[in-house]
Write a protein that holds these residues in place. Structure first.
Motif, PDB file in Angstrom:
ATOM      1  N   ALA A  99       0.822  -1.215   0.000  1.00  0.00           N
ATOM      2  CA  ALA A  99       0.000   0.000   0.000  1.00  0.00           C
ATOM      3  C   ALA A  99       0.851   1.259   0.000  1.00  0.00           C
ATOM      4  N   LEU A 100       1.827   1.328   0.890  1.00  0.00           N
ATOM      5  CA  LEU A 100       2.625   2.552   1.008  1.00  0.00           C
ATOM      6  C   LEU A 100       3.406   2.828  -0.270  1.00  0.00           C
ATOM      7  N   ALA A 101       3.994   1.799  -0.862  1.00  0.00           N
ATOM      8  CA  ALA A 101       4.787   1.987  -2.081  1.00  0.00           C
ATOM      9  C   ALA A 101       3.925   2.530  -3.212  1.00  0.00           C
ATOM     10  N   MET A 172     -12.644   5.389  -7.648  1.00  0.00           N
ATOM     11  CA  MET A 172     -12.798   4.983  -6.254  1.00  0.00           C
ATOM     12  C   MET A 172     -12.215   3.593  -6.079  1.00  0.00           C
ATOM     13  N   VAL A 173     -11.319   3.425  -5.097  1.00  0.00           N
ATOM     14  CA  VAL A 173     -10.699   2.136  -4.811  1.00  0.00           C
ATOM     15  C   VAL A 173     -11.205   1.654  -3.455  1.00  0.00           C
ATOM     16  N   GLY A 174     -11.862   0.493  -3.425  1.00  0.00           N
ATOM     17  CA  GLY A 174     -12.410   0.017  -2.163  1.00  0.00           C
ATOM     18  C   GLY A 174     -12.664  -1.471  -2.158  1.00  0.00           C
ATOM     19  N   ASP A 175     -12.939  -1.982  -0.965  1.00  0.00           N
ATOM     20  CA  ASP A 175     -13.089  -3.434  -0.796  1.00  0.00           C
ATOM     21  C   ASP A 175     -14.528  -3.885  -0.637  1.00  0.00           C
ATOM     22  N   THR A 176     -15.482  -2.947  -0.551  1.00  0.00           N
ATOM     23  CA  THR A 176     -16.862  -3.354  -0.278  1.00  0.00           C
ATOM     24  C   THR A 176     -17.819  -2.940  -1.387  1.00  0.00           C
ATOM     25  N   SER A 177     -18.968  -3.587  -1.374  1.00  0.00           N
ATOM     26  CA  SER A 177     -20.026  -3.216  -2.311  1.00  0.00           C
ATOM     27  C   SER A 177     -20.490  -1.783  -2.056  1.00  0.00           C
ATOM     28  N   PHE A 178     -20.390  -1.329  -0.790  1.00  0.00           N
ATOM     29  CA  PHE A 178     -20.779   0.049  -0.473  1.00  0.00           C
ATOM     30  C   PHE A 178     -19.901   1.041  -1.237  1.00  0.00           C
ATOM     31  N   VAL A 193     -10.963  -4.242  -4.574  1.00  0.00           N
ATOM     32  CA  VAL A 193      -9.770  -4.968  -4.139  1.00  0.00           C
ATOM     33  C   VAL A 193     -10.192  -6.297  -3.538  1.00  0.00           C
ATOM     34  N   GLY A 194      -9.433  -7.329  -3.833  1.00  0.00           N
ATOM     35  CA  GLY A 194      -9.808  -8.671  -3.447  1.00  0.00           C
ATOM     36  C   GLY A 194      -9.337  -9.104  -2.079  1.00  0.00           C
ATOM     37  N   TRP A 195      -8.640  -8.216  -1.343  1.00  0.00           N
ATOM     38  CA  TRP A 195      -8.072  -8.613  -0.046  1.00  0.00           C
ATOM     39  C   TRP A 195      -8.879  -8.094   1.148  1.00  0.00           C
ATOM     40  N   GLY A 196     -10.011  -7.449   0.908  1.00  0.00           N
ATOM     41  CA  GLY A 196     -10.738  -6.789   1.979  1.00  0.00           C
ATOM     42  C   GLY A 196     -11.831  -7.619   2.614  1.00  0.00           C
ATOM     43  N   TYR A 197     -12.901  -6.945   3.070  1.00  0.00           N
ATOM     44  CA  TYR A 197     -13.895  -7.555   3.940  1.00  0.00           C
ATOM     45  C   TYR A 197     -15.145  -8.052   3.218  1.00  0.00           C
ATOM     46  N   HIS A 198     -15.315  -7.728   1.946  1.00  0.00           N
ATOM     47  CA  HIS A 198     -16.412  -8.282   1.161  1.00  0.00           C
ATOM     48  C   HIS A 198     -15.861  -9.263   0.139  1.00  0.00           C
ATOM     49  N   ASP A 199     -16.587 -10.347  -0.078  1.00  0.00           N
ATOM     50  CA  ASP A 199     -16.196 -11.296  -1.113  1.00  0.00           C
ATOM     51  C   ASP A 199     -16.232 -10.620  -2.485  1.00  0.00           C
ATOM     52  N   ARG A 200     -15.393 -11.108  -3.369  1.00  0.00           N
ATOM     53  CA  ARG A 200     -15.338 -10.560  -4.733  1.00  0.00           C
ATOM     54  C   ARG A 200     -16.717 -10.568  -5.396  1.00  0.00           C
ATOM     55  N   GLN A 201     -17.514 -11.595  -5.089  1.00  0.00           N
ATOM     56  CA  GLN A 201     -18.813 -11.733  -5.734  1.00  0.00           C
ATOM     57  C   GLN A 201     -19.751 -10.571  -5.411  1.00  0.00           C
ATOM     58  N   SER A 212      -3.701  -7.348  -5.721  1.00  0.00           N
ATOM     59  CA  SER A 212      -2.520  -6.841  -5.023  1.00  0.00           C
ATOM     60  C   SER A 212      -2.371  -5.361  -5.343  1.00  0.00           C
ATOM     61  N   PHE A 213      -1.757  -4.626  -4.445  1.00  0.00           N
ATOM     62  CA  PHE A 213      -1.628  -3.187  -4.653  1.00  0.00           C
ATOM     63  C   PHE A 213      -0.799  -2.847  -5.881  1.00  0.00           C
ATOM     64  N   ASP A 214       0.186  -3.681  -6.192  1.00  0.00           N
ATOM     65  CA  ASP A 214       1.028  -3.346  -7.338  1.00  0.00           C
ATOM     66  C   ASP A 214       0.290  -3.457  -8.667  1.00  0.00           C
ATOM     67  N   ALA A 215      -0.925  -4.014  -8.638  1.00  0.00           N
ATOM     68  CA  ALA A 215      -1.745  -4.067  -9.855  1.00  0.00           C
ATOM     69  C   ALA A 215      -2.540  -2.781 -10.069  1.00  0.00           C
TER      70      ALA A 215
END
Length: 225
Positions: A99-101, A172-178, A193-201, A212-215
């Motif tokens: 993330a930081l990089a 907007m970059v986020g991990d949830t449907s919200f 993003v696929g590493w967060g708290y909501h499933d990709r679906q 991954s962040f580098d993507a």
């Protein structure tokens, strides 16, 4: 100097930039204990991350009165602050790998501005930014104190207004449907993003989902052409 038009990348925080699930779950336990309610399963608790706390509590225990939801919010905030003070931000809400990089890479581009849209309070967001040494990195900071809960587009519309960036040049970059529903409502592109708290679906409104962040830089280039 780049000839590319100025663009804006807005990040969610919990589940996107930082992994704060340990403190979230512990603070939720304190909130439910405060009103004598059984604690839901982990997946249900993480499923509401991103909503403003008052909306989250009402969704988790809709049968309770508003005064009880307020007690839960107060207990949650107190527990969360205690946990953060005890462990420190870097330990209680560590940045995800890479993330930081990537934030620094995007900050160094003269055609990109960075922002945040989070269900956190301003106090919590300020503490997190300070704890990770991210002061001055974000040109617009939108939080729960001043806006309706996600997925209402208010946060993103304010970010566009503050920066003067057109919706078609924002992401907007986020991990949830919200997050993705908020982006859709604001007329801007969403990268899940696929590493967060909501499933990709659940990220059905994301134009892309990265693992991954580098993507992220390549995903942004694809959106902006």
């Amino acid at each position: 100097m780049s000839d590319a038009p100025l663009s804006l990348v807005v990040f969610d925080v919990d589940g996107t930039l930082v992994d704060s699930q340990g403190d979230i779950l512990a603070a939720m336990a304190a909130a439910f204990e405060a009103v004598g309610q059984p604690l839901p399963q982990r997946a249900e608790l993480l499923g509401i991350v991103g909503l403003s706390l008052d909306v989250a509590m009402a969704r988790l225990v809709p049968a309770l009165e508003a005064v009880d939801h307020e007690r839960m919010v107060g207990a949650y905030k107190a527990a969360y602050m205690d946990l953060r003070a005890t462990a420190g931000v870097a330990q209680s809400s560590p940045l995800y790998p890479g993330a930081l990089a990537v934030l620094q890479l995007l900050q160094d581009r003269d055609d990109v501005l960075l922002g945040i849209a989070t269900g956190k309070s301003k106090r919590g967001l300020d503490k997190l930014i300070e704890g990770h040494g991210l002061e001055g990195m974000f040109q617009t900071l939108q939080c729960a104190d001043f806006h309706p809960s996600k997925p209402h587009p208010s946060m993103l519309l304010a970010a566009l207004s503050e920066t003067g960036i057109a919706a078609e040049r924002a992401v907007m970059v986020g991990d949830t449907s919200f997050d993705m529903d908020m982006a859709h409502a604001a007329g801007i592109a969403g990268v899940g993003v696929g590493w967060g708290y909501h499933d990709r679906q659940r990220l059905t409104r994301a134009g892309q989902v990265i693992d991954s962040f580098d993507a992220l830089p390549a995903a942004l280039d694809l959106i902006w052409g």
